[in-house]
Design a protein around this motif. Structure first.
Motif, short mmCIF file in Angstrom:
data_model
loop_
_atom_site.label_atom_id
_atom_site.label_comp_id
_atom_site.label_asym_id
_atom_site.label_seq_id
_atom_site.Cartn_x
_atom_site.Cartn_y
_atom_site.Cartn_z
N ASN A 7 0.91 -4.75 6.68
CA ASN A 7 0.15 -3.70 6.02
C ASN A 7 1.02 -2.46 5.92
O ASN A 7 1.30 -1.80 6.89
CB ASN A 7 -1.11 -3.40 6.84
CG ASN A 7 -1.96 -2.32 6.22
OD1 ASN A 7 -1.79 -1.97 5.06
ND2 ASN A 7 -2.88 -1.79 6.99
N THR A 10 1.52 -1.68 0.31
CA THR A 10 0.96 -2.90 -0.28
C THR A 10 0.87 -3.95 0.82
O THR A 10 1.42 -3.78 1.90
CB THR A 10 1.84 -3.43 -1.42
OG1 THR A 10 3.14 -3.65 -0.92
CG2 THR A 10 1.91 -2.45 -2.57
N HIS A 35 -4.60 -2.31 -2.61
CA HIS A 35 -4.56 -2.02 -1.19
C HIS A 35 -5.96 -1.72 -0.62
O HIS A 35 -6.17 -0.72 0.08
CB HIS A 35 -3.61 -0.83 -0.94
CG HIS A 35 -3.20 -0.70 0.47
ND1 HIS A 35 -3.73 0.24 1.32
CD2 HIS A 35 -2.31 -1.39 1.21
CE1 HIS A 35 -3.19 0.14 2.50
NE2 HIS A 35 -2.32 -0.85 2.46
#
Length: 86
Positions: A7, A10, A35
């Motif tokens: 994480n 993106t 996202h």
């Protein structure tokens, strides 16, 4: 096979392979630019429905799935920066 999910700005999917002798390898598989955790949760549920892969979450410390409020990543990995993704 193990999938490593990171994480950052993106979401990145990697195939993680480990040999008994030698280095660990991570091969990039896919990038998701949307996202949102809702979108990611839907994708992960589809992957789990069709495969029996192990998924390792990285960069999700302190975050919860939107649908059930379960922790995504239960503990921070040793070499992980806890500020990434928060």
């Amino acid at each position: 096979m193990t999938i490593l999910l990171t994480n950052h700005i993106t979401f990145f999917f990697y195939k993680k392979s480990m040999r008994k002798v030698g280095r660990q390898r991570s091969i990039p598989l896919h990038t998701i630019k949307d996202h949102t955790l809702e979108n990611l949760e839907s994708i992960i549920n589809s992957i789990k429905e069709h495969t029996q892969l192990t998924i390792i979450y990285r960069g999700f410390a302190g975050q919860y799935w939107p649908s059930n409020y379960f922790l995504i990543q239960k503990m921070t990995l040793k070499d992980e920066d806890i500020n990434i993704g928060l």
